[in-house]
Design a protein around this motif. Sequence first.
Motif, short mmCIF file in Angstrom:
data_model
loop_
_atom_site.label_atom_id
_atom_site.label_comp_id
_atom_site.label_asym_id
_atom_site.label_seq_id
_atom_site.Cartn_x
_atom_site.Cartn_y
_atom_site.Cartn_z
N GLY A 1 -3.64 -37.66 27.82
CA GLY A 1 -2.34 -37.85 27.64
C GLY A 1 -1.51 -36.54 27.89
N ILE A 2 -0.29 -36.48 27.16
CA ILE A 2 0.64 -35.40 27.34
C ILE A 2 0.14 -34.09 26.76
N ALA A 3 0.00 -32.93 27.51
CA ALA A 3 -0.46 -31.73 27.08
C ALA A 3 0.28 -31.24 25.95
N GLN A 4 -0.05 -30.73 24.93
CA GLN A 4 0.71 -30.01 23.44
C GLN A 4 1.21 -29.00 24.17
N ASP A 5 2.66 -29.00 23.83
CA ASP A 5 3.66 -27.76 24.40
C ASP A 5 3.43 -27.54 25.96
N ALA A 6 3.40 -28.48 26.47
CA ALA A 6 3.27 -28.65 28.04
C ALA A 6 2.30 -27.39 28.34
N ARG A 7 1.23 -27.28 27.87
CA ARG A 7 0.10 -26.40 28.20
C ARG A 7 -0.31 -26.50 29.56
N PHE A 8 -0.52 -25.39 30.30
CA PHE A 8 -1.21 -25.71 31.64
C PHE A 8 -2.70 -25.64 31.69
N ASP A 9 -3.36 -26.61 32.40
CA ASP A 9 -4.59 -26.91 32.11
C ASP A 9 -5.19 -26.29 33.53
N MET A 10 -5.71 -24.89 33.46
CA MET A 10 -6.16 -24.31 34.47
C MET A 10 -7.40 -24.98 35.27
N ASP A 11 -8.42 -25.26 34.65
CA ASP A 11 -9.40 -25.99 35.10
C ASP A 11 -8.98 -27.22 35.85
N GLY A 12 -8.16 -27.95 35.27
CA GLY A 12 -7.50 -29.20 35.74
C GLY A 12 -6.87 -28.76 37.21
N PHE A 13 -6.24 -27.54 37.14
CA PHE A 13 -5.42 -27.21 38.53
C PHE A 13 -6.61 -26.88 39.58
N ARG A 14 -7.61 -26.09 39.23
CA ARG A 14 -8.62 -26.04 40.15
C ARG A 14 -9.23 -27.19 40.61
N ALA A 15 -9.50 -28.31 39.76
CA ALA A 15 -9.78 -29.59 40.47
C ALA A 15 -8.91 -29.94 41.23
N VAL A 16 -7.63 -29.80 41.06
CA VAL A 16 -6.53 -30.44 41.98
C VAL A 16 -6.79 -29.74 43.34
N LEU A 17 -6.89 -28.43 43.46
CA LEU A 17 -7.13 -27.70 44.77
C LEU A 17 -8.30 -27.89 45.39
N ALA A 18 -9.61 -28.05 44.39
CA ALA A 18 -10.80 -28.46 44.93
C ALA A 18 -10.90 -29.88 45.64
N LEU A 19 -10.15 -30.86 45.05
CA LEU A 19 -9.97 -32.15 45.63
C LEU A 19 -9.04 -32.09 46.77
N ARG A 20 -8.12 -31.25 47.11
CA ARG A 20 -7.39 -31.43 48.16
C ARG A 20 -8.18 -30.73 49.33
N ALA A 21 -8.78 -29.57 49.02
CA ALA A 21 -9.81 -28.93 50.12
C ALA A 21 -10.91 -29.81 50.54
N GLU A 22 -11.45 -30.49 49.63
CA GLU A 22 -12.54 -31.39 49.86
C GLU A 22 -12.42 -32.50 50.76
N ILE A 23 -11.41 -33.38 50.04
CA ILE A 23 -11.04 -34.80 50.60
C ILE A 23 -10.21 -34.61 51.71
N GLU A 24 -9.13 -33.92 51.69
CA GLU A 24 -8.16 -33.84 52.52
C GLU A 24 -8.31 -32.85 53.69
N GLY A 25 -9.03 -31.73 53.19
CA GLY A 25 -9.49 -30.55 54.23
C GLY A 25 -8.38 -29.50 54.37
N SER A 26 -7.68 -29.60 53.07
CA SER A 26 -6.50 -28.62 53.13
C SER A 26 -7.33 -27.05 53.06
N TRP A 27 -6.77 -26.24 53.51
CA TRP A 27 -6.86 -24.71 53.63
C TRP A 27 -8.58 -24.48 54.33
N GLY A 28 -8.63 -25.38 55.20
CA GLY A 28 -9.91 -25.41 55.96
C GLY A 28 -11.07 -25.80 55.09
#
Length: 240
Positions: free
Chosen positions: A189-216
């Motif tokens: 659910g909701i992150a305590q104190d709006a904490r940023f999930d760096m591992d989760g964000f790495r996954a976001v970038l990796a997903l866009r790179a792999e599936i969408e082809g972003s950033w080559g």
Amino acid sequence: MVELAKVDVVIVTGGDSSMNEFIVQPEVASFRDLKGQTLLVDALNTAYALQLKKILLMNGLKEGADYSLVPIGGTALRLRGLKENKAYKGAMLNLPFVLDAKAAGLKSMGRAVDLIGPYQGERHLRAAQVGRGEPRSPRALHSRADRGTRWAVAPANKDQAAKILSERLKVSPEIAARTWELMTDPKFGIAQDARFDMDGFRAVLALRAEIEGSWGGKAPSPERYVDLSYYDNALKSLKR
């Protein structure tokens, strides 16, 4: 991403895991049953569509070759599509719609965080951006991003928060209460104190790179888009 918008902004807080589940028709017993079938997405290149494509790819199914996607719009429309047309075999849904779906007899193939790992929900990232170097009051920044969230997830406020959810989302009190419980799950659910999930964000970038082809096809460093000094200063300010 900022490259397409041609603006220089950075992410300063987190939000949630996207709170998505992969919901399918009741007759779907395994991922193999989805071969040759049609699934629903909001649009073909959104974050949650990419989650769906990744989940299916991990289970041996490739878009176009093994299944087709129909863009139909927001979560409510995807749920309605699943209910009204059994030819649509599945879709990614988030809260509270997953609960409505299960009550209607649809089934879950799993939560996104369990199927593909940590994920930083992107809708909150868009709301947590500031211009790079833009002066902000740390206390005001954290208050704006998190004051309402802290109230909403506090156990003492469960009944009132669930009542608000029920009224605004037009769901039953029972579904609203269960939605609140899932929204306060620290993994899902909701992150305590709006904490940023760096591992989760790495996954976001990796997903866009792999599936969408972003950033080559090669994900960039997350630090390129994140400046947590705003968040760190806000927490320090609140603790004084």
